[in-house]
Motif scaffolding. Structure first.
Motif, PDB file in Angstrom:
ATOM      1  N   LEU A 151      61.395  20.455   2.288  1.00  0.00           N
ATOM      2  CA  LEU A 151      61.479  18.991   2.398  1.00  0.00           C
ATOM      3  C   LEU A 151      60.946  18.300   1.141  1.00  0.00           C
ATOM      4  CD1 LEU A 151      60.485  18.434   6.132  1.00  0.00           C
ATOM      5  CD2 LEU A 151      62.741  18.118   5.090  1.00  0.00           C
ATOM      6  N   ALA A 152      59.773  18.704   0.687  1.00  0.00           N
ATOM      7  CA  ALA A 152      59.169  18.039  -0.474  1.00  0.00           C
ATOM      8  C   ALA A 152      59.958  18.289  -1.761  1.00  0.00           C
ATOM      9  CB  ALA A 152      57.723  18.490  -0.639  1.00  0.00           C
ATOM     10  N   ALA A 157      60.324  11.476  -1.989  1.00  0.00           N
ATOM     11  CA  ALA A 157      59.587  10.508  -1.178  1.00  0.00           C
ATOM     12  C   ALA A 157      58.702  11.193  -0.138  1.00  0.00           C
ATOM     13  CB  ALA A 157      60.559   9.563  -0.479  1.00  0.00           C
ATOM     14  N   ILE A 158      58.983  12.458   0.182  1.00  0.00           N
ATOM     15  CA  ILE A 158      58.163  13.191   1.154  1.00  0.00           C
ATOM     16  C   ILE A 158      57.035  13.877   0.399  1.00  0.00           C
ATOM     17  CG2 ILE A 158      58.111  15.076   2.835  1.00  0.00           C
ATOM     18  CD1 ILE A 158      60.974  14.334   3.606  1.00  0.00           C
ATOM     19  N   LYS A 159      55.818  13.441   0.692  1.00  0.00           N
ATOM     20  CA  LYS A 159      54.630  13.961  -0.001  1.00  0.00           C
ATOM     21  C   LYS A 159      53.888  15.010   0.819  1.00  0.00           C
ATOM     22  CE  LYS A 159      55.240  10.734  -3.091  1.00  0.00           C
ATOM     23  NZ  LYS A 159      56.203  11.012  -4.104  1.00  0.00           N
ATOM     24  N   LYS A 160      53.864  14.842   2.139  1.00  0.00           N
ATOM     25  CA  LYS A 160      53.168  15.750   3.044  1.00  0.00           C
ATOM     26  C   LYS A 160      54.020  15.942   4.292  1.00  0.00           C
ATOM     27  CE  LYS A 160      48.418  14.297   2.023  1.00  0.00           C
ATOM     28  NZ  LYS A 160      47.197  13.746   2.635  1.00  0.00           N
ATOM     29  N   ALA A 182      48.165  17.576   7.924  1.00  0.00           N
ATOM     30  CA  ALA A 182      49.421  17.502   7.181  1.00  0.00           C
ATOM     31  C   ALA A 182      49.326  18.442   5.984  1.00  0.00           C
ATOM     32  CB  ALA A 182      49.667  16.073   6.717  1.00  0.00           C
ATOM     33  N   PHE A 183      50.463  19.036   5.616  1.00  0.00           N
ATOM     34  CA  PHE A 183      50.497  20.009   4.521  1.00  0.00           C
ATOM     35  C   PHE A 183      51.140  19.416   3.282  1.00  0.00           C
ATOM     36  CE2 PHE A 183      50.325  22.519   8.364  1.00  0.00           C
ATOM     37  CZ  PHE A 183      49.412  23.509   8.046  1.00  0.00           C
ATOM     38  N   LEU A 184      50.487  19.614   2.150  1.00  0.00           N
ATOM     39  CA  LEU A 184      51.083  19.332   0.847  1.00  0.00           C
ATOM     40  C   LEU A 184      51.959  20.520   0.480  1.00  0.00           C
ATOM     41  CD1 LEU A 184      47.908  18.055  -1.017  1.00  0.00           C
ATOM     42  CD2 LEU A 184      49.955  16.713  -0.547  1.00  0.00           C
TER      43      LEU A 184
END
Length: 192
Positions: A151-152, A157-160, A182-184
């Motif tokens: 996703l990232a 725009a998806i940070k976590k 939440a995961f980076l």
């Protein structure tokens, strides 16, 4: 009446007048807004028109090592970040076309996906993800970061990413990776 009561009544009357003025004049045609936390999904067109596609990179675990291996797929281009992210997760759930391992039990479904304005994606999976997940910390790590990195990597725009099961937070999938946070993205897990 004594002076204190007259002062209190006078002060109360002034406050009431100010509140009435603010109530009737303060709104000034302001429209009701949708909650600011979630990004709205783009409206779906009435007529199905041919859509353009875009390439995305998915990350799958391998039997050969503990890395996540890239696999390019084609998805429909969407003006909605949420729709695009859902397509990426659906492609991950289909599994690899190049012989890599699936990070999910076969019965797992995507229930919902939301993205907040500050870039936090909530990905909600069906109960099969936890019920049939293979044991082991490396299997859990592969599942979590297959989703997070895919996703990232494809949506800046998806940070976590926050992973849910049946709409609920879980401590872990099988006792190893803490899912209450939440995961980076962790791109060091990706094969080069």
């Amino acid at each position: 009446m004594d002076t204190k009561r007259w002062l209190f009544l006078g002060f109360s009357a002034v406050v009431l007048v100010v509140l009435v003025i603010v109530f009737f004049r303060g709104g000034g045609g302001e429209k009701i807004k949708a909650p600011a936390e979630l990004l709205p999904e783009a409206p779906h067109p009435v007529e199905e028109t041919p859509k353009e596609t875009r390439l995305v990179t998915l990350f799958f675990p391998s039997e050969e090592d503990s890395l996540l291996h890239p696999e390019v797929r084609e998805i429909k281009t969407s003006p909605s970040l949420v729709d695009g992210a859902k397509q990426v997760v659906h492609e991950l759930l289909k599994g690899s076309t190049q012989g890599y391992l699936s990070p999910f039990p076969a019965e797992t479904k995507l229930r919902q996906l939301f993205v907040t304005r500050d870039g936090l994606a909530y990905v909600d999976f069906s109960r099969e993800l936890a019920d049939y997940h293979p044991s082991g910390s490396s299997a859990e790590l592969a599942t979590v970061y297959s989703v997070v990195n895919s996703l990232a990597f494809n949506f800046k725009a998806i940070k976590k990413v926050f992973i849910l099961v049946e709409g609920q937070e879980r401590e872990t999938l099988g006792g190893h990776i803490n899912l209450s946070q939440a995961f980076l993205p962790l791109y060091s897990l990706n094969a080069q």
